[in-house]
Design a protein around this motif. Structure first.
Motif, short mmCIF file in Angstrom:
data_model
loop_
_atom_site.label_atom_id
_atom_site.label_comp_id
_atom_site.label_asym_id
_atom_site.label_seq_id
_atom_site.Cartn_x
_atom_site.Cartn_y
_atom_site.Cartn_z
N PHE A 100 0.84 -1.19 0.00
CA PHE A 100 0.00 0.00 0.00
C PHE A 100 0.88 1.24 0.00
O PHE A 100 1.64 1.47 0.92
N ASP A 101 0.73 2.03 -1.03
CA ASP A 101 1.50 3.25 -1.19
C ASP A 101 0.76 4.41 -0.53
O ASP A 101 -0.46 4.35 -0.36
N ASP A 102 1.50 5.46 -0.22
CA ASP A 102 0.90 6.71 0.30
C ASP A 102 0.02 6.45 1.50
O ASP A 102 -1.00 7.12 1.70
N PHE A 103 0.39 5.48 2.33
CA PHE A 103 -0.50 5.10 3.41
C PHE A 103 -0.69 6.24 4.40
O PHE A 103 0.25 6.88 4.83
N GLY A 104 -1.95 6.46 4.76
CA GLY A 104 -2.29 7.50 5.72
C GLY A 104 -2.83 8.75 5.08
O GLY A 104 -3.38 9.61 5.76
N THR A 105 -2.71 8.87 3.76
CA THR A 105 -3.18 10.09 3.10
C THR A 105 -4.64 9.99 2.66
O THR A 105 -5.24 10.99 2.31
N GLY A 106 -5.19 8.78 2.67
CA GLY A 106 -6.56 8.59 2.17
C GLY A 106 -7.59 8.82 3.27
O GLY A 106 -7.28 9.37 4.32
N TYR A 107 -8.78 8.37 3.00
CA TYR A 107 -9.87 8.61 3.94
C TYR A 107 -10.27 7.37 4.73
O TYR A 107 -10.75 7.44 5.82
N LEU A 113 3.23 -1.85 4.06
CA LEU A 113 2.67 -0.50 4.09
C LEU A 113 3.78 0.50 3.86
O LEU A 113 4.86 0.38 4.43
N LYS A 114 3.49 1.50 3.06
CA LYS A 114 4.48 2.56 2.86
C LYS A 114 3.97 3.85 3.49
O LYS A 114 2.94 4.37 3.07
N ALA A 128 2.69 0.46 14.14
CA ALA A 128 2.01 -0.46 15.06
C ALA A 128 0.91 -1.25 14.34
O ALA A 128 0.82 -2.47 14.48
N ILE A 129 0.10 -0.55 13.57
CA ILE A 129 -0.99 -1.22 12.84
C ILE A 129 -0.43 -2.23 11.84
O ILE A 129 -0.89 -3.36 11.76
N GLY A 130 0.56 -1.79 11.10
CA GLY A 130 1.18 -2.68 10.11
C GLY A 130 1.69 -3.97 10.76
O GLY A 130 1.41 -5.07 10.30
N HIS A 131 2.39 -3.80 11.87
CA HIS A 131 2.95 -4.99 12.53
C HIS A 131 1.86 -5.87 13.12
O HIS A 131 1.94 -7.10 13.04
N GLN A 132 0.82 -5.25 13.68
CA GLN A 132 -0.32 -6.02 14.19
C GLN A 132 -0.91 -6.90 13.10
O GLN A 132 -1.36 -8.00 13.35
N THR A 167 5.10 -5.66 6.75
CA THR A 167 6.28 -4.85 6.99
C THR A 167 5.93 -3.40 6.67
O THR A 167 5.00 -3.12 5.90
N VAL A 168 6.66 -2.51 7.30
CA VAL A 168 6.38 -1.08 7.13
C VAL A 168 7.64 -0.38 6.64
O VAL A 168 8.72 -0.57 7.19
N ILE A 169 7.46 0.41 5.60
CA ILE A 169 8.57 1.19 5.06
C ILE A 169 8.19 2.67 5.08
O ILE A 169 7.02 3.00 4.90
N ALA A 170 9.16 3.52 5.31
CA ALA A 170 8.93 4.97 5.24
C ALA A 170 9.61 5.50 3.99
O ALA A 170 10.76 5.16 3.71
N GLU A 171 8.92 6.34 3.23
CA GLU A 171 9.53 6.95 2.05
C GLU A 171 9.84 8.42 2.34
O GLU A 171 9.35 8.98 3.32
N GLY A 172 10.67 9.00 1.51
CA GLY A 172 10.99 10.42 1.66
C GLY A 172 11.89 10.73 2.84
O GLY A 172 11.88 11.83 3.39
N VAL A 173 12.72 9.75 3.23
CA VAL A 173 13.65 9.95 4.35
C VAL A 173 14.86 10.76 3.85
O VAL A 173 15.58 10.32 2.96
N GLU A 174 15.02 11.93 4.41
CA GLU A 174 16.07 12.83 3.92
C GLU A 174 17.19 13.06 4.92
O GLU A 174 18.31 13.41 4.53
N THR A 175 16.90 12.90 6.20
CA THR A 175 17.94 13.19 7.20
C THR A 175 18.23 11.96 8.06
O THR A 175 17.38 11.08 8.24
#
Ligand code: C2E
Ligand code: CA
Ligand code: CA
Ligand code: CA
Length: 278
Positions: free
Chosen positions: A178-185, A199-200, A224-228, A232-240
């Motif tokens: 699942f891309d862009d997770f958390g941006t939808g409704y 989940l991304k 937490a939700i992903g692991h439950q 696996t959970v990945i974060a995108e846009g990591v810059e620092t």
């Protein structure tokens, strides 16, 4: 249309007119681009948190237009969608990403998957899984070397059809995320229905970490939700490095972003890997 009355009066502002003209022009050029080799893919690595190993690459579409220069997907993909070009364009992406993945495999570069973004018009087609199977077969690519990234809006356009395609894809052994997770409704309710592996976390949350407390909380919750749900959970846009460290502390399984690499052309990947320090 500002107003579409009984006698079909259409009133467009000059701005609307210009926007429509731009889109029409872009559409004509895009059709041309698909036939004249103006498109290419760039690849961005996904890094496993536990050992910083490269686990895969996301394929991202670029358009090098003779008239307009480099055009980014956020500009032309919505136009392609509007014109119904996505099945064709998405098919091109799938084919080229699988070819590249096979080339990396043949070069012995490692055990990577290639992740491909899928739009609504693709997943909603009855024969999508068949097309994927055919593409894998043609390139001799094992199904688990392909990951398909789906967005909520693509799935929700027609839930039954999307579910049907996803079941067939899972049966093939293709990974789904699942891309862009958390941006939808309706993120939470649809998570139960659709079985995906991953989940991304969208970069719009990641970019506000650690400054914005609610983004930190959202990232935490998604992990937490992903692991439950055994994803696996990945974060995108990591810059620092600070973002990376916080996300790892939250339990994020993998990271993607400019901190590790900008998206790069396929042939540059081997060189980047040789320089990459775990
Ligand atoms: P996305 O799938 O959410 O892709 C992530 C976007 O974040 C990419 O933008 C990537 O270049 C960018 N990015 C990666 N790391 C960082 C970072 O550290 N900081 C920041 N600020 N940005 C980062 P890009 O390549 O412009 O793609 C934009 C969107 O266009 C994608 O968002 C995806 O929705 C769509 N897209 C791209 N290629 C395809 C494709 O082949 N098919 C479909 N259907 N959509 C595509
Ligand atoms: Ca994506
Ligand atoms: Ca995103
Ligand atoms: Ca996106």
């Amino acid at each position: 249309a500002k107003q579409l009355g009984r006698d079909l009066v259409c009133e467009y502002s000059t701005d609307d007119m210009r926007r429509m003209e731009d889109r029409r022009m872009l559409g004509i050029r895009l059709r041309h681009a698909m036939q004249h080799d103006e498109l290419h893919l760039v690849y961005q690595p996904e890094i496993r948190s536990s050992d910083r190993a490269v686990i895969g690459f996301e394929a991202l579409l670029r358009w090098n237009s003779p008239e307009m220069g480099l055009v980014m997907p956020e500009r032309f993909i919505p136009v392609a969608e509007g014109l119904g070009l996505m099945p064709e364009l998405g098919g091109w992406v799938l084919d080229h990403a699988c070819a590249q993945s096979r080339a990396w495999m043949d070069a012995g570069l490692g055990d990577f998957f290639v992740a491909v973004n899928v739009s609504a018009q693709q997943i909603q087609r009855g024969n999508f899984a068949e097309q994927v199977a055919e593409t894998l077969r043609r390139h001799g690519l094992p199904a688990d070397r392909l990951e398909l990234e789906l967005t909520e809006s693509a799935l929700l356009e027609n839930v039954d059809r999307a579910l049907h395609s996803m079941q067939q894809l899972s049966a093939l052994g293709v990974h789904l995320s699942f891309d862009d997770f958390g941006t939808g409704y309706s993120s939470l309710s649809y998570l139960r229905q659709f079985h995906v592996d991953k989940l991304k976390i969208d970069k719009s949350f990641v970019c506000d970490i650690p400054r914005d407390a609610s983004s930190v909380a959202i990232a935490h919750t998604v992990v937490a939700i992903g692991h439950q749900l055994h994803m696996t959970v990945i974060a995108e846009g990591v810059e620092t490095a600070e973002q990376a460290q916080l996300l790892i502390e939250m339990g994020c399984d993998a990271l993607q972003g400019y901190l590790f690499s900008r998206p790069m052309k396929g042939p540059a990947v081997a060189e980047w890997l040789a320089d990459y320090q775990v």
